[in-house]
Scaffold this motif. Structure first.
Motif, mmCIF file in Angstrom:
data_model
loop_
_atom_site.group_PDB
_atom_site.id
_atom_site.type_symbol
_atom_site.label_atom_id
_atom_site.label_comp_id
_atom_site.label_asym_id
_atom_site.label_seq_id
_atom_site.Cartn_x
_atom_site.Cartn_y
_atom_site.Cartn_z
ATOM 1 N N TYR A 3 81.688 77.939 14.038
ATOM 2 C CA TYR A 3 80.708 79.012 13.871
ATOM 3 C C TYR A 3 79.445 78.795 14.685
ATOM 4 N N ALA A 4 79.401 77.718 15.484
ATOM 5 C CA ALA A 4 78.193 77.457 16.278
ATOM 6 C C ALA A 4 78.563 76.894 17.638
ATOM 7 N N ILE A 5 77.656 77.126 18.578
ATOM 8 C CA ILE A 5 77.726 76.454 19.872
ATOM 9 C C ILE A 5 76.529 75.516 19.899
ATOM 10 N N SER A 6 76.705 74.333 20.483
ATOM 11 C CA SER A 6 75.624 73.369 20.394
ATOM 12 C C SER A 6 75.567 72.458 21.609
ATOM 13 N N VAL A 7 74.430 71.795 21.727
ATOM 14 C CA VAL A 7 74.226 70.808 22.778
ATOM 15 C C VAL A 7 73.315 69.718 22.215
ATOM 16 N N ARG A 8 73.593 68.486 22.596
ATOM 17 C CA ARG A 8 72.755 67.347 22.226
ATOM 18 C C ARG A 8 71.919 66.976 23.452
ATOM 19 N N LEU A 9 70.624 66.897 23.253
ATOM 20 C CA LEU A 9 69.703 66.580 24.340
ATOM 21 C C LEU A 9 69.097 65.201 24.117
ATOM 22 N N HIS A 10 69.021 64.437 25.175
ATOM 23 C CA HIS A 10 68.418 63.110 25.097
ATOM 24 C C HIS A 10 66.943 63.217 25.502
ATOM 25 N N ARG A 11 66.206 63.972 24.679
ATOM 26 C CA ARG A 11 64.767 64.146 24.915
ATOM 27 C C ARG A 11 64.079 64.417 23.591
ATOM 28 N N PRO A 12 62.778 64.222 23.553
ATOM 29 C CA PRO A 12 62.042 64.408 22.293
ATOM 30 C C PRO A 12 62.083 65.854 21.802
ATOM 31 N N TYR A 13 61.994 65.983 20.498
ATOM 32 C CA TYR A 13 62.040 67.274 19.817
ATOM 33 C C TYR A 13 61.028 68.271 20.383
ATOM 34 N N ASP A 96 77.590 81.249 16.769
ATOM 35 C CA ASP A 96 78.512 81.870 17.714
ATOM 36 C C ASP A 96 78.570 83.364 17.402
ATOM 37 N N PRO A 97 78.186 84.215 18.350
ATOM 38 C CA PRO A 97 78.182 85.660 18.100
ATOM 39 C C PRO A 97 79.543 86.240 17.734
ATOM 40 N N GLN A 98 80.615 85.525 18.018
ATOM 41 C CA GLN A 98 81.940 86.013 17.629
ATOM 42 C C GLN A 98 82.077 86.069 16.115
ATOM 43 N N VAL A 99 81.196 85.362 15.402
ATOM 44 C CA VAL A 99 81.203 85.431 13.939
ATOM 45 C C VAL A 99 80.939 86.872 13.497
ATOM 46 N N MET A 100 80.082 87.591 14.258
ATOM 47 C CA MET A 100 79.812 89.006 13.936
ATOM 48 C C MET A 100 81.104 89.802 13.907
ATOM 49 N N VAL A 101 81.955 89.537 14.880
ATOM 50 C CA VAL A 101 83.204 90.287 14.997
ATOM 51 C C VAL A 101 84.122 89.947 13.828
ATOM 52 N N SER A 102 84.257 88.661 13.539
ATOM 53 C CA SER A 102 85.189 88.268 12.478
ATOM 54 C C SER A 102 84.680 88.667 11.099
ATOM 55 N N VAL A 103 83.389 88.538 10.847
ATOM 56 C CA VAL A 103 82.833 88.883 9.539
ATOM 57 C C VAL A 103 82.850 90.390 9.308
ATOM 58 N N SER A 104 82.531 91.145 10.343
ATOM 59 C CA SER A 104 82.442 92.597 10.188
ATOM 60 C C SER A 104 83.803 93.276 10.240
ATOM 61 N N ASP A 105 84.793 92.561 10.783
ATOM 62 C CA ASP A 105 86.117 93.157 10.984
ATOM 63 C C ASP A 105 86.020 94.403 11.862
ATOM 64 N N ARG A 106 85.117 94.337 12.858
ATOM 65 C CA ARG A 106 84.918 95.430 13.807
ATOM 66 C C ARG A 106 85.197 94.914 15.218
ATOM 67 N N PRO A 107 86.431 95.024 15.687
ATOM 68 C CA PRO A 107 86.749 94.525 17.024
ATOM 69 C C PRO A 107 85.948 95.211 18.126
ATOM 70 N N ASP A 108 85.409 96.411 17.850
ATOM 71 C CA ASP A 108 84.616 97.090 18.870
ATOM 72 C C ASP A 108 83.248 96.423 19.080
ATOM 73 N N LEU A 109 82.903 95.430 18.250
ATOM 74 C CA LEU A 109 81.693 94.634 18.479
ATOM 75 C C LEU A 109 81.938 93.512 19.480
ATOM 76 N N GLU A 110 83.204 93.280 19.807
ATOM 77 C CA GLU A 110 83.546 92.152 20.663
ATOM 78 C C GLU A 110 82.837 92.153 22.027
ATOM 79 N N PRO A 111 82.722 93.293 22.731
ATOM 80 C CA PRO A 111 82.022 93.249 24.012
ATOM 81 C C PRO A 111 80.555 92.815 23.889
ATOM 82 N N VAL A 112 79.893 93.242 22.844
ATOM 83 C CA VAL A 112 78.499 92.829 22.627
ATOM 84 C C VAL A 112 78.466 91.342 22.305
ATOM 85 N N ALA A 113 79.334 90.905 21.413
ATOM 86 C CA ALA A 113 79.382 89.493 21.039
ATOM 87 C C ALA A 113 79.709 88.621 22.249
#
Length: 129
Positions: A3-13, A96-113
């Motif tokens: 449900y998320a995209i992430s990155v770990r950075l080796h730098r201060p907060y 992850d914006p694809q969660v919008m598509v899966s939660v809403s059950d609206r495949p027409d949201l897929e291009p926006v996501a």
């Protein structure tokens, strides 16, 4: 499903927070809301934790498109981006914006996501460069 995209950075907060704001802006996102979870938990509960910030990022054009497909999508807006300390590193995570598509059950949201996901992924890649 992740449900998320992430990155770990080796730098201060603090440095990472400013960079996150900058790369989001380049990708067309403004920060509409900001929740300092650490400060809130300290103030309201007397609890301590590492730095943890939730940024509500939004591209108005993309939000308008999503709402045009399904006005009930509002609770999933804006895109939450978390910046949190993890030891000497900083982790940046975005829903992850694809969660919008899966939660809403609206495949027409897929291009926006798809477009939102690509922009968020690009922003996170630029942080890691």
């Amino acid at each position: 499903m992740s449900y998320a995209i992430s990155v770990r950075l080796h730098r201060p907060y603090g440095e990472a927070v400013e960079q996150v704001r900058a790369v989001l802006k380049v990708q067309g996102f403004g920060v509409l809301t900001e929740i300092d979870v650490r400060a809130t938990l300290r103030e309201k509960l007397g609890e301590t934790m590492d730095d943890y910030l939730i940024l509500g990022a939004c591209d108005p054009r993309l939000a308008h498109r999503a709402l045009g497909v399904d006005q009930r999508i509002g609770p999933l807006l804006p895109c939450n981006v978390v910046v949190r300390a993890d030891g000497d590193d900083t982790v940046v995570e975005a829903l992850d914006p694809q969660v919008m598509v899966s939660v809403s059950d609206r495949p027409d949201l897929e291009p926006v996501a798809d477009e939102v996901a690509e922009r968020l992924a690009t922003a996170l890649r630029r942080l890691d460069a």
